[in-house]
Design an enzyme around this catalytic site. Structure first.
Site, PDB file in Angstrom:
ATOM      1  N   LYS A 185       0.854  -1.207   0.000  1.00 45.34           N
ATOM      2  CA  LYS A 185       0.000   0.000   0.000  1.00 45.34           C
ATOM      3  C   LYS A 185       0.882   1.246   0.000  1.00 45.34           C
ATOM      4  CE  LYS A 185      -1.801   1.468   4.049  1.00 45.34           C
ATOM      5  NZ  LYS A 185      -1.486   2.866   4.365  1.00 45.34           N
ATOM      6  N   ASN A 186       1.924   1.238   0.875  1.00 45.81           N
ATOM      7  CA  ASN A 186       2.694   2.464   1.084  1.00 45.81           C
ATOM      8  C   ASN A 186       3.745   2.720   0.012  1.00 45.81           C
ATOM      9  OD1 ASN A 186       1.073   2.917   3.234  1.00 45.81           O
ATOM     10  ND2 ASN A 186       2.523   2.211   4.775  1.00 45.81           N
ATOM     11  N   ARG A 234      -5.528  10.534   4.476  1.00 46.03           N
ATOM     12  CA  ARG A 234      -4.424  11.309   5.054  1.00 46.03           C
ATOM     13  C   ARG A 234      -3.244  11.334   4.076  1.00 46.03           C
ATOM     14  NH1 ARG A 234      -0.578  14.064   7.989  1.00 46.03           N
ATOM     15  NH2 ARG A 234       1.351  13.068   7.382  1.00 46.03           N
ATOM     16  N   CYS A 286      -5.895  11.085  11.907  1.00 40.78           N
ATOM     17  CA  CYS A 286      -6.616   9.800  11.941  1.00 40.78           C
ATOM     18  C   CYS A 286      -6.504   9.293  13.381  1.00 40.78           C
ATOM     19  CB  CYS A 286      -6.012   8.821  10.936  1.00 40.78           C
ATOM     20  SG  CYS A 286      -4.343   8.376  11.353  1.00 40.78           S
ATOM     21  N   ARG A 320      -1.505  13.870  13.044  1.00 36.54           N
ATOM     22  CA  ARG A 320      -0.761  13.805  11.791  1.00 36.54           C
ATOM     23  C   ARG A 320      -0.477  15.216  11.237  1.00 36.54           C
ATOM     24  NH1 ARG A 320      -1.745   8.558  10.080  1.00 36.54           N
ATOM     25  NH2 ARG A 320       0.177   8.672   8.886  1.00 36.54           N
ATOM     26  N   PRO A 321       0.301  16.024  11.922  1.00 42.11           N
ATOM     27  CA  PRO A 321       0.598  17.385  11.463  1.00 42.11           C
ATOM     28  C   PRO A 321       1.332  17.377  10.117  1.00 42.11           C
ATOM     29  CG  PRO A 321       2.085  16.744  13.222  1.00 42.11           C
ATOM     30  CD  PRO A 321       1.074  15.651  13.111  1.00 42.11           C
ATOM     31  N   ASP A 367       3.901  -0.043  12.323  1.00 43.94           N
ATOM     32  CA  ASP A 367       2.709  -0.675  11.729  1.00 43.94           C
ATOM     33  C   ASP A 367       2.522  -2.116  12.185  1.00 43.94           C
ATOM     34  OD1 ASP A 367       3.052   1.054   8.532  1.00 43.94           O
ATOM     35  OD2 ASP A 367       2.320   1.698  10.491  1.00 43.94           O
ATOM     36  N   ARG A 388      -9.003  -0.912   4.129  1.00 48.37           N
ATOM     37  CA  ARG A 388      -8.174   0.168   3.601  1.00 48.37           C
ATOM     38  C   ARG A 388      -6.828  -0.374   3.139  1.00 48.37           C
ATOM     39  NH1 ARG A 388      -6.662   4.093   7.881  1.00 48.37           N
ATOM     40  NH2 ARG A 388      -5.200   4.638   6.253  1.00 48.37           N
TER      41      ARG A 388
HETATM   42  C1  EPZ Z   1       3.979   6.585   6.737  1.00 48.29           C
HETATM   43  O1  EPZ Z   1       3.162   7.558   7.357  1.00 48.29           O
HETATM   44  C2  EPZ Z   1       3.080   5.394   6.493  1.00 48.29           C
HETATM   45  N1  EPZ Z   1       1.973   5.773   5.620  1.00 48.29           N
HETATM   46  C3  EPZ Z   1       2.523   4.913   7.832  1.00 48.29           C
HETATM   47  O2  EPZ Z   1       1.744   3.766   7.574  1.00 48.29           O
HETATM   48  C4  EPZ Z   1       3.691   4.530   8.740  1.00 48.29           C
HETATM   49  O3  EPZ Z   1       3.182   4.135   9.981  1.00 48.29           O
HETATM   50  C5  EPZ Z   1       4.606   5.741   8.912  1.00 48.29           C
HETATM   51  O4  EPZ Z   1       5.049   6.201   7.613  1.00 48.29           O
HETATM   52  C6  EPZ Z   1       5.830   5.423   9.750  1.00 48.29           C
HETATM   53  O5  EPZ Z   1       6.526   4.374   9.158  1.00 48.29           O
HETATM   54  C7  EPZ Z   1       2.200   5.872   4.278  1.00 48.29           C
HETATM   55  O6  EPZ Z   1       3.291   5.673   3.781  1.00 48.29           O
HETATM   56  C8  EPZ Z   1       1.015   6.228   3.433  1.00 48.29           C
HETATM   57  P1  EPZ Z   1       5.706   9.897   9.204  1.00 48.29           P
HETATM   58  P2  EPZ Z   1       3.672   9.079   7.500  1.00 48.29           P
HETATM   59  O7  EPZ Z   1       5.553  11.210   8.553  1.00 48.29           O
HETATM   60  O8  EPZ Z   1       4.615   9.398   6.434  1.00 48.29           O
HETATM   61  C9  EPZ Z   1       5.318  13.190  12.541  1.00 48.29           C
HETATM   62  C10 EPZ Z   1      -0.146   2.443   7.706  1.00 48.29           C
HETATM   63  O9  EPZ Z   1      -0.715   1.879   8.650  1.00 48.29           O
HETATM   64  N2  EPZ Z   1       5.205  14.245  11.532  1.00 48.29           N
HETATM   65  O10 EPZ Z   1       6.932   9.092   8.937  1.00 48.29           O
HETATM   66  O11 EPZ Z   1       2.452   9.923   7.676  1.00 48.29           O
HETATM   67  C11 EPZ Z   1       4.141  12.229  12.523  1.00 48.29           C
HETATM   68  O12 EPZ Z   1       3.031  12.787  13.218  1.00 48.29           O
HETATM   69  C12 EPZ Z   1       0.341   3.853   7.886  1.00 48.29           C
HETATM   70  O13 EPZ Z   1       0.075   1.936   6.569  1.00 48.29           O
HETATM   71  C13 EPZ Z   1       5.155  15.572  11.965  1.00 48.29           C
HETATM   72  O14 EPZ Z   1       5.189  15.844  13.164  1.00 48.29           O
HETATM   73  O15 EPZ Z   1       4.437   8.998   8.867  1.00 48.29           O
HETATM   74  C14 EPZ Z   1       4.720  11.008  13.213  1.00 48.29           C
HETATM   75  O16 EPZ Z   1       4.641  11.211  14.617  1.00 48.29           O
HETATM   76  C15 EPZ Z   1       0.038   4.388   9.270  1.00 48.29           C
HETATM   77  N3  EPZ Z   1       5.050  16.559  11.048  1.00 48.29           N
HETATM   78  C16 EPZ Z   1       6.196  11.031  12.768  1.00 48.29           C
HETATM   79  O17 EPZ Z   1       6.436  12.335  12.244  1.00 48.29           O
HETATM   80  C17 EPZ Z   1       4.991  16.296   9.700  1.00 48.29           C
HETATM   81  O18 EPZ Z   1       4.898  17.249   8.895  1.00 48.29           O
HETATM   82  C18 EPZ Z   1       6.527  10.032  11.678  1.00 48.29           C
HETATM   83  O19 EPZ Z   1       5.472  10.088  10.753  1.00 48.29           O
HETATM   84  C19 EPZ Z   1       5.036  14.945   9.274  1.00 48.29           C
HETATM   85  C20 EPZ Z   1       5.153  13.937  10.209  1.00 48.29           C
END
Ligand code: EPZ
Length: 416
Positions: free
Chosen positions: A22-23, A92, A116, A121-122, A305, A398
Protein backbone atom coordinates in the site's frame (compact mmCIF):
# COMPACT_ATOMS: atom_id res chain seq x y z
CA UNK A 1 -21.01 -0.33 9.13
CA UNK A 2 -20.02 -3.96 8.24
CA UNK A 3 -18.32 -6.33 10.66
CA UNK A 4 -16.34 -9.55 10.74
CA UNK A 5 -17.53 -12.45 12.92
CA UNK A 6 -14.75 -14.86 13.91
CA UNK A 7 -15.32 -18.15 15.76
CA UNK A 8 -12.08 -18.84 17.64
CA UNK A 9 -9.75 -20.49 18.28
CA UNK A 10 -8.71 -21.11 14.66
CA UNK A 11 -5.83 -23.03 13.13
CA UNK A 12 -4.53 -21.97 9.72
CA UNK A 13 -2.90 -24.16 7.07
CA UNK A 14 -1.60 -23.65 3.55
CA UNK A 15 -0.03 -20.86 1.50
CA UNK A 16 -0.86 -17.16 1.20
CA UNK A 17 0.60 -14.82 -1.42
CA UNK A 18 1.47 -11.25 -0.35
CA UNK A 19 -0.02 -8.33 -2.30
CA UNK A 20 1.69 -5.13 -3.48
CA UNK A 21 2.66 -2.64 -0.79
CA UNK A 22 0.00 0.00 0.00
CA UNK A 23 2.69 2.46 1.08
CA UNK A 24 4.55 2.13 -2.21
CA UNK A 25 1.51 2.08 -4.52
CA UNK A 26 0.01 5.31 -3.11
CA UNK A 27 3.19 7.29 -3.87
CA UNK A 28 3.65 5.86 -7.36
CA UNK A 29 0.04 6.84 -8.14
CA UNK A 30 0.80 10.36 -6.86
CA UNK A 31 3.95 10.44 -9.03
CA UNK A 32 1.75 10.08 -12.12
CA UNK A 33 1.17 13.86 -11.90
CA UNK A 34 4.89 14.41 -12.61
CA UNK A 35 4.58 13.33 -16.24
CA UNK A 36 2.08 14.09 -19.04
CA UNK A 37 2.77 10.62 -20.52
CA UNK A 38 0.68 7.57 -19.70
CA UNK A 39 2.23 5.51 -16.91
CA UNK A 40 1.58 1.85 -16.06
CA UNK A 41 1.63 0.45 -12.51
CA UNK A 42 1.53 -3.31 -11.88
CA UNK A 43 0.87 -5.40 -8.75
CA UNK A 44 -1.25 -2.60 -7.25
CA UNK A 45 -3.16 -3.85 -4.16
CA UNK A 46 -6.94 -3.57 -4.68
CA UNK A 47 -7.66 -1.79 -1.39
CA UNK A 48 -9.78 1.14 -0.23
CA UNK A 49 -6.88 3.60 0.23
CA UNK A 50 -5.91 3.09 -3.43
CA UNK A 51 -9.55 3.56 -4.48
CA UNK A 52 -9.77 6.84 -2.52
CA UNK A 53 -6.56 8.20 -4.05
CA UNK A 54 -7.70 7.27 -7.58
CA UNK A 55 -11.00 9.11 -6.93
CA UNK A 56 -9.04 12.21 -5.89
CA UNK A 57 -6.74 12.24 -8.93
CA UNK A 58 -9.60 11.47 -11.35
CA UNK A 59 -11.64 14.34 -9.89
CA UNK A 60 -8.57 16.56 -10.46
CA UNK A 61 -8.34 15.62 -14.13
CA UNK A 62 -6.29 12.40 -14.37
CA UNK A 63 -7.42 9.63 -16.73
CA UNK A 64 -7.38 6.27 -14.90
CA UNK A 65 -7.79 2.81 -16.44
CA UNK A 66 -8.01 -0.05 -13.93
CA UNK A 67 -7.58 -3.68 -14.97
CA UNK A 68 -7.30 -5.86 -11.86
CA UNK A 69 -3.98 -5.04 -10.22
CA UNK A 70 -2.72 -3.05 -13.24
CA UNK A 71 -3.33 0.70 -13.52
CA UNK A 72 -2.78 3.00 -16.49
CA UNK A 73 -2.81 6.70 -15.52
CA UNK A 74 -2.39 9.81 -17.65
CA UNK A 75 -2.25 13.30 -16.13
CA UNK A 76 -1.82 15.60 -19.10
CA UNK A 77 -3.80 18.40 -17.44
CA UNK A 78 -5.54 19.45 -14.25
CA UNK A 79 -9.30 20.07 -14.48
CA UNK A 80 -9.06 22.76 -11.80
CA UNK A 81 -6.63 24.26 -9.36
CA UNK A 82 -8.18 22.69 -6.27
CA UNK A 83 -8.30 19.14 -4.90
CA UNK A 84 -11.70 17.96 -3.68
CA UNK A 85 -12.55 19.20 -0.16
CA UNK A 86 -14.83 16.17 0.21
CA UNK A 87 -12.39 13.49 -0.98
CA UNK A 88 -9.01 14.66 0.38
CA UNK A 89 -9.89 14.43 4.11
CA UNK A 90 -10.86 10.77 3.54
CA UNK A 91 -7.21 9.93 2.89
CA UNK A 92 -4.42 11.31 5.05
CA UNK A 93 -1.75 10.16 2.58
CA UNK A 94 -3.25 12.34 -0.20
CA UNK A 95 -0.70 14.86 1.07
CA UNK A 96 1.87 13.15 -1.19
CA UNK A 97 0.06 14.64 -4.22
CA UNK A 98 1.38 18.08 -3.24
CA UNK A 99 4.95 17.44 -4.37
CA UNK A 100 4.13 16.36 -7.95
CA UNK A 101 1.33 18.95 -8.35
CA UNK A 102 3.51 21.90 -7.33
CA UNK A 103 6.42 20.61 -9.41
CA UNK A 104 4.34 20.44 -12.57
CA UNK A 105 1.32 22.76 -12.16
CA UNK A 106 2.78 25.38 -9.79
CA UNK A 107 -0.49 26.11 -7.96
CA UNK A 108 -2.88 23.98 -5.96
CA UNK A 109 -5.53 24.39 -3.27
CA UNK A 110 -6.24 21.53 -0.90
CA UNK A 111 -7.95 20.99 2.46
CA UNK A 112 -5.84 19.70 5.36
CA UNK A 113 -5.58 15.94 4.69
CA UNK A 114 -6.85 15.27 8.20
CA UNK A 115 -5.50 13.28 11.07
CA UNK A 116 -6.62 9.80 11.94
CA UNK A 117 -7.02 7.55 14.97
CA UNK A 118 -3.26 7.24 15.55
CA UNK A 119 -2.59 10.93 15.82
CA UNK A 120 -3.37 14.39 14.51
CA UNK A 121 -0.76 13.80 11.79
CA UNK A 122 0.60 17.39 11.46
CA UNK A 123 2.03 18.59 8.14
CA UNK A 124 4.36 21.27 9.53
CA UNK A 125 7.45 19.58 8.06
CA UNK A 126 5.86 19.46 4.58
CA UNK A 127 5.04 23.20 4.81
CA UNK A 128 8.64 24.03 5.83
CA UNK A 129 9.93 21.96 2.91
CA UNK A 130 7.68 23.65 0.35
CA UNK A 131 8.64 27.06 1.72
CA UNK A 132 12.30 26.14 1.15
CA UNK A 133 11.40 25.28 -2.47
CA UNK A 134 10.02 28.81 -2.89
CA UNK A 135 6.35 27.94 -2.53
CA UNK A 136 4.02 30.54 -1.09
CA UNK A 137 1.54 28.90 1.28
CA UNK A 138 -1.60 30.62 2.60
CA UNK A 139 -4.05 28.94 4.97
CA UNK A 140 -7.66 30.04 5.37
CA UNK A 141 -10.19 28.06 7.38
CA UNK A 142 -8.48 24.73 7.06
CA UNK A 143 -7.75 25.08 3.32
CA UNK A 144 -4.20 25.45 2.04
CA UNK A 145 -3.39 27.61 -1.01
CA UNK A 146 0.03 26.80 -2.50
CA UNK A 147 1.58 28.87 -5.31
CA UNK A 148 5.04 29.04 -6.85
CA UNK A 149 6.73 30.63 -9.85
CA UNK A 150 8.69 27.41 -10.15
CA UNK A 151 10.39 25.21 -7.55
CA UNK A 152 14.02 26.04 -6.94
CA UNK A 153 16.45 23.35 -5.77
CA UNK A 154 17.49 23.76 -2.12
CA UNK A 155 18.98 22.04 0.91
CA UNK A 156 16.47 20.85 3.54
CA UNK A 157 17.14 19.19 6.89
CA UNK A 158 14.16 17.17 8.12
CA UNK A 159 13.71 18.03 11.83
CA UNK A 160 12.61 14.40 12.22
CA UNK A 161 12.48 11.57 9.65
CA UNK A 162 9.08 11.50 7.90
CA UNK A 163 8.29 8.83 5.32
CA UNK A 164 5.71 10.71 3.23
CA UNK A 165 7.57 13.96 3.87
CA UNK A 166 10.72 12.46 2.30
CA UNK A 167 8.74 11.05 -0.63
CA UNK A 168 6.76 14.24 -1.28
CA UNK A 169 9.80 16.55 -1.31
CA UNK A 170 11.83 14.02 -3.32
CA UNK A 171 9.12 13.91 -5.99
CA UNK A 172 8.86 17.72 -6.05
CA UNK A 173 12.65 18.03 -6.45
CA UNK A 174 12.71 15.89 -9.62
CA UNK A 175 11.38 18.85 -11.66
CA UNK A 176 12.79 21.71 -9.54
CA UNK A 177 15.41 24.04 -11.06
CA UNK A 178 18.88 22.96 -9.91
CA UNK A 179 20.01 20.60 -7.19
CA UNK A 180 18.10 19.63 -4.03
CA UNK A 181 19.74 17.97 -1.03
CA UNK A 182 17.46 16.36 1.59
CA UNK A 183 19.06 15.55 4.96
CA UNK A 184 17.76 13.26 7.76
CA UNK A 185 15.46 11.46 5.30
CA UNK A 186 13.42 8.39 6.12
CA UNK A 187 14.88 5.17 4.66
CA UNK A 188 11.88 2.82 4.43
CA UNK A 189 12.21 0.36 1.46
CA UNK A 190 9.28 2.00 -0.37
CA UNK A 191 11.44 5.14 -0.79
CA UNK A 192 14.30 3.67 -2.91
CA UNK A 193 11.62 1.71 -4.80
CA UNK A 194 9.88 5.01 -5.67
CA UNK A 195 13.22 6.65 -6.59
CA UNK A 196 14.18 3.75 -8.88
CA UNK A 197 10.91 4.15 -10.78
CA UNK A 198 11.33 7.95 -11.09
CA UNK A 199 14.92 7.49 -12.34
CA UNK A 200 13.57 5.05 -14.94
CA UNK A 201 11.37 7.97 -16.10
CA UNK A 202 14.41 10.28 -16.41
CA UNK A 203 14.74 11.72 -12.89
CA UNK A 204 18.20 12.10 -11.34
CA UNK A 205 17.91 10.88 -7.74
CA UNK A 206 20.85 9.58 -5.69
CA UNK A 207 20.93 8.19 -2.15
CA UNK A 208 17.28 7.13 -1.73
CA UNK A 209 17.21 4.52 1.05
CA UNK A 210 19.90 6.41 2.97
CA UNK A 211 19.39 9.48 5.19
CA UNK A 212 20.75 11.88 2.54
CA UNK A 213 19.09 12.15 -0.88
CA UNK A 214 20.38 14.35 -3.73
CA UNK A 215 18.18 15.22 -6.69
CA UNK A 216 19.24 17.08 -9.85
CA UNK A 217 16.12 18.70 -11.34
CA UNK A 218 15.25 17.81 -14.96
CA UNK A 219 12.90 19.41 -17.53
CA UNK A 220 10.38 16.60 -17.70
CA UNK A 221 9.76 12.96 -16.86
CA UNK A 222 8.69 10.46 -19.49
CA UNK A 223 6.43 7.41 -19.45
CA UNK A 224 7.34 4.50 -17.22
CA UNK A 225 6.15 1.16 -15.85
CA UNK A 226 6.36 0.40 -12.15
CA UNK A 227 6.03 -2.98 -10.40
CA UNK A 228 4.83 -2.41 -6.81
CA UNK A 229 7.06 -4.17 -4.25
CA UNK A 230 5.57 -6.77 -1.84
CA UNK A 231 3.87 -5.39 1.27
CA UNK A 232 6.32 -6.01 4.13
CA UNK A 233 3.71 -5.14 6.76
CA UNK A 234 1.15 -7.58 5.33
CA UNK A 235 3.79 -10.36 5.17
CA UNK A 236 4.90 -9.88 8.79
CA UNK A 237 1.26 -9.53 9.96
CA UNK A 238 0.52 -12.98 8.50
CA UNK A 239 3.65 -14.40 10.22
CA UNK A 240 2.45 -13.00 13.58
CA UNK A 241 -1.04 -14.43 12.87
CA UNK A 242 0.44 -17.91 12.31
CA UNK A 243 2.51 -17.63 15.50
CA UNK A 244 -0.52 -16.53 17.55
CA UNK A 245 -2.67 -19.41 16.28
CA UNK A 246 0.22 -21.92 16.46
CA UNK A 247 -0.34 -22.67 12.75
CA UNK A 248 1.80 -23.98 9.90
CA UNK A 249 1.59 -21.63 6.89
CA UNK A 250 3.85 -20.48 4.05
CA UNK A 251 3.83 -16.80 3.01
CA UNK A 252 4.89 -16.35 -0.63
CA UNK A 253 5.73 -13.54 -3.10
CA UNK A 254 7.21 -11.48 -0.27
CA UNK A 255 10.54 -9.76 0.49
CA UNK A 256 11.70 -11.11 3.92
CA UNK A 257 14.77 -8.82 3.87
CA UNK A 258 12.36 -5.85 4.32
CA UNK A 259 11.09 -7.42 7.56
CA UNK A 260 14.29 -8.75 9.15
CA UNK A 261 13.79 -7.18 12.59
CA UNK A 262 10.18 -8.40 13.05
CA UNK A 263 11.06 -11.90 11.76
CA UNK A 264 14.09 -12.12 14.08
CA UNK A 265 11.82 -10.94 16.93
CA UNK A 266 9.45 -13.85 16.26
CA UNK A 267 12.42 -16.25 16.23
CA UNK A 268 13.65 -14.81 19.57
CA UNK A 269 10.14 -15.34 20.99
CA UNK A 270 10.36 -19.07 20.20
CA UNK A 271 8.33 -19.15 16.97
CA UNK A 272 9.32 -21.94 14.56
CA UNK A 273 10.13 -19.63 11.59
CA UNK A 274 12.34 -19.84 8.50
CA UNK A 275 12.60 -17.71 5.34
CA UNK A 276 14.19 -17.62 1.89
CA UNK A 277 14.46 -14.90 -0.75
CA UNK A 278 10.72 -14.58 -1.41
CA UNK A 279 8.97 -16.76 1.20
CA UNK A 280 8.46 -17.10 4.97
CA UNK A 281 7.39 -20.37 6.64
CA UNK A 282 5.92 -20.61 10.12
CA UNK A 283 5.53 -24.05 11.76
CA UNK A 284 3.83 -23.01 14.97
CA UNK A 285 5.92 -22.54 18.10
CA UNK A 286 9.15 -24.33 19.06
CA UNK A 287 8.24 -23.93 22.70
CA UNK A 288 6.37 -21.55 25.01
CA UNK A 289 6.56 -17.96 23.71
CA UNK A 290 9.09 -15.72 25.46
CA UNK A 291 8.20 -12.12 26.48
CA UNK A 292 9.89 -9.22 24.64
CA UNK A 293 10.75 -5.54 25.06
CA UNK A 294 9.56 -3.93 21.79
CA UNK A 295 10.45 -0.35 20.81
CA UNK A 296 9.10 0.90 17.48
CA UNK A 297 11.69 2.77 15.40
CA UNK A 298 12.14 4.16 11.92
CA UNK A 299 13.30 1.57 9.33
CA UNK A 300 15.09 -0.80 9.73
CA UNK A 301 13.87 -0.83 13.35
CA UNK A 302 10.72 -2.56 14.54
CA UNK A 303 7.93 -0.95 12.43
CA UNK A 304 5.15 0.99 14.17
CA UNK A 305 2.71 -0.68 11.73
CA UNK A 306 3.37 -4.04 13.43
CA UNK A 307 3.04 -2.70 16.97
CA UNK A 308 -0.62 -3.72 17.37
CA UNK A 309 -0.21 -7.20 15.84
CA UNK A 310 2.85 -8.02 18.01
CA UNK A 311 0.93 -6.64 21.02
CA UNK A 312 -1.66 -9.39 20.52
CA UNK A 313 1.04 -12.09 20.26
CA UNK A 314 2.74 -10.84 23.45
CA UNK A 315 -0.44 -11.55 25.44
CA UNK A 316 0.38 -15.25 24.77
CA UNK A 317 4.04 -15.03 25.91
CA UNK A 318 4.95 -16.20 29.44
CA UNK A 319 6.17 -13.24 31.49
CA UNK A 320 6.24 -9.44 31.32
CA UNK A 321 6.58 -7.69 27.95
CA UNK A 322 6.75 -3.97 27.24
CA UNK A 323 5.88 -2.05 24.06
CA UNK A 324 7.26 1.48 23.57
CA UNK A 325 5.66 3.36 20.63
CA UNK A 326 8.06 6.13 19.57
CA UNK A 327 6.60 7.14 16.17
CA UNK A 328 2.96 8.14 16.78
CA UNK A 329 1.44 9.89 19.76
CA UNK A 330 -1.27 7.34 20.50
CA UNK A 331 -1.28 4.00 18.74
CA UNK A 332 -2.71 1.94 21.60
CA UNK A 333 -6.47 2.25 20.89
CA UNK A 334 -6.56 -1.53 20.42
CA UNK A 335 -5.44 -2.11 24.05
CA UNK A 336 -8.88 -1.52 25.62
CA UNK A 337 -10.42 -4.03 23.20
CA UNK A 338 -7.73 -6.62 24.02
CA UNK A 339 -8.34 -6.07 27.76
CA UNK A 340 -12.07 -6.60 27.15
CA UNK A 341 -11.07 -10.00 25.70
CA UNK A 342 -9.08 -10.86 28.85
CA UNK A 343 -5.57 -9.53 28.18
CA UNK A 344 -3.60 -8.23 31.19
CA UNK A 345 -2.21 -4.92 29.89
CA UNK A 346 -1.24 -1.77 31.81
CA UNK A 347 -0.97 1.58 30.01
CA UNK A 348 2.10 3.23 31.61
CA UNK A 349 1.55 6.40 29.49
CA UNK A 350 0.44 7.35 25.96
CA UNK A 351 3.55 5.71 24.50
CA UNK A 352 4.21 2.68 26.69
CA UNK A 353 2.29 -0.45 27.75
CA UNK A 354 3.21 -3.49 29.88
CA UNK A 355 1.74 -6.90 29.01
CA UNK A 356 1.56 -9.83 31.47
CA UNK A 357 1.10 -13.22 29.85
CA UNK A 358 0.04 -15.71 28.95
CA UNK A 359 -3.67 -14.91 29.31
CA UNK A 360 -6.48 -16.76 27.58
CA UNK A 361 -8.57 -14.47 25.38
CA UNK A 362 -12.37 -14.69 25.10
CA UNK A 363 -14.30 -13.59 22.01
CA UNK A 364 -16.01 -10.18 22.48
CA UNK A 365 -17.44 -7.30 20.44
CA UNK A 366 -14.56 -4.98 19.40
CA UNK A 367 -13.75 -2.30 16.78
CA UNK A 368 -10.85 -1.66 14.38
CA UNK A 369 -9.60 1.84 15.25
CA UNK A 370 -7.04 1.93 12.44
CA UNK A 371 -6.03 -0.59 9.79
CA UNK A 372 -3.12 -2.11 11.70
CA UNK A 373 -5.16 -2.37 14.92
CA UNK A 374 -7.86 -3.90 12.72
CA UNK A 375 -5.69 -6.81 11.58
CA UNK A 376 -4.55 -7.14 15.21
CA UNK A 377 -8.22 -7.64 16.21
CA UNK A 378 -8.50 -10.37 13.55
CA UNK A 379 -5.45 -12.09 15.07
CA UNK A 380 -6.98 -11.74 18.55
CA UNK A 381 -10.31 -13.18 17.34
CA UNK A 382 -8.53 -16.18 15.83
CA UNK A 383 -6.64 -16.73 19.10
CA UNK A 384 -9.63 -16.24 21.43
CA UNK A 385 -12.15 -18.83 22.63
CA UNK A 386 -15.64 -18.07 21.28
CA UNK A 387 -17.13 -15.46 18.97
CA UNK A 388 -15.43 -12.12 18.23
CA UNK A 389 -17.32 -9.42 16.33
CA UNK A 390 -15.06 -6.75 14.77
CA UNK A 391 -16.82 -3.52 13.74
CA UNK A 392 -15.62 -0.79 11.35
CA UNK A 393 -13.87 -3.27 9.06
CA UNK A 394 -13.52 -0.54 6.42
CA UNK A 395 -10.34 0.28 8.34
CA UNK A 396 -9.03 -3.24 7.59
CA UNK A 397 -10.14 -3.11 3.94
CA UNK A 398 -8.17 0.17 3.60
CA UNK A 399 -4.95 -1.82 3.58
CA UNK A 400 -5.55 -5.59 3.21
CA UNK A 401 -6.93 -6.77 -0.15
CA UNK A 402 -9.79 -9.26 0.00
CA UNK A 403 -8.62 -10.28 3.48
CA UNK A 404 -11.68 -12.34 4.45
CA UNK A 405 -11.46 -14.68 1.44
CA UNK A 406 -7.67 -14.96 1.58
CA UNK A 407 -7.69 -15.93 5.28
CA UNK A 408 -10.67 -18.28 4.84
CA UNK A 409 -8.63 -20.01 2.10
CA UNK A 410 -6.10 -20.69 4.90
CA UNK A 411 -8.82 -22.36 6.98
CA UNK A 412 -10.00 -19.32 8.94
CA UNK A 413 -13.76 -18.97 9.49
CA UNK A 414 -14.45 -15.25 9.04
CA UNK A 415 -18.05 -14.28 8.29
CA UNK A 416 -18.94 -10.76 7.08
C1 EPZ B 1 3.98 6.58 6.74
O1 EPZ B 1 3.16 7.56 7.36
C2 EPZ B 1 3.08 5.39 6.49
N1 EPZ B 1 1.97 5.77 5.62
C3 EPZ B 1 2.52 4.91 7.83
O2 EPZ B 1 1.74 3.77 7.57
C4 EPZ B 1 3.69 4.53 8.74
O3 EPZ B 1 3.18 4.13 9.98
C5 EPZ B 1 4.61 5.74 8.91
O4 EPZ B 1 5.05 6.20 7.61
C6 EPZ B 1 5.83 5.42 9.75
O5 EPZ B 1 6.53 4.37 9.16
C7 EPZ B 1 2.20 5.87 4.28
O6 EPZ B 1 3.29 5.67 3.78
C8 EPZ B 1 1.02 6.23 3.43
P1 EPZ B 1 5.71 9.90 9.20
P2 EPZ B 1 3.67 9.08 7.50
O7 EPZ B 1 5.55 11.21 8.55
O8 EPZ B 1 4.62 9.40 6.43
C9 EPZ B 1 5.32 13.19 12.54
C10 EPZ B 1 -0.15 2.44 7.71
O9 EPZ B 1 -0.71 1.88 8.65
N2 EPZ B 1 5.21 14.25 11.53
O10 EPZ B 1 6.93 9.09 8.94
O11 EPZ B 1 2.45 9.92 7.68
C11 EPZ B 1 4.14 12.23 12.52
O12 EPZ B 1 3.03 12.79 13.22
C12 EPZ B 1 0.34 3.85 7.89
O13 EPZ B 1 0.08 1.94 6.57
C13 EPZ B 1 5.16 15.57 11.96
O14 EPZ B 1 5.19 15.84 13.16
O15 EPZ B 1 4.44 9.00 8.87
C14 EPZ B 1 4.72 11.01 13.21
O16 EPZ B 1 4.64 11.21 14.62
C15 EPZ B 1 0.04 4.39 9.27
N3 EPZ B 1 5.05 16.56 11.05
C16 EPZ B 1 6.20 11.03 12.77
O17 EPZ B 1 6.44 12.33 12.24
C17 EPZ B 1 4.99 16.30 9.70
O18 EPZ B 1 4.90 17.25 8.90
C18 EPZ B 1 6.53 10.03 11.68
O19 EPZ B 1 5.47 10.09 10.75
C19 EPZ B 1 5.04 14.95 9.27
C20 EPZ B 1 5.15 13.94 10.21
Amino acid sequence: MSSFIIQGPQKLKGEISVKGAKNHALKVIAASFLSSDEITIENVPQIEDVNRLLEIIEEAGAKVEKNGSTLKIQCSKLSKRGLSPELVPQLRSSIVLLGPLLARFKEITMPHPGGCQIGKRPIDVFLKGFEAFGVDCKIDNYTYHFKTKGLKGMRFDFPKPTVTGTETLMMAATLAKGKTTLINCAAEPEIPALAEYLNQQGAKIKGAGTHTIEIEGVEKLSAGTCQIIPDRIEAASFAIMAAATDSHIKITDCEPLHSEIPLNTLEDMGVNISWGNDWIEIKGRKKELRPMKITTKEYPGFPTDLQAPIGVLLTQARGTSTVFETIFEDRFMYVDFLKRMGADITRENSQKITIQGPTSLTGKEVESPDLRAGIAMVIAGMTAEGETKIGNIYQIERGYENIQERLNNLGAKIIK
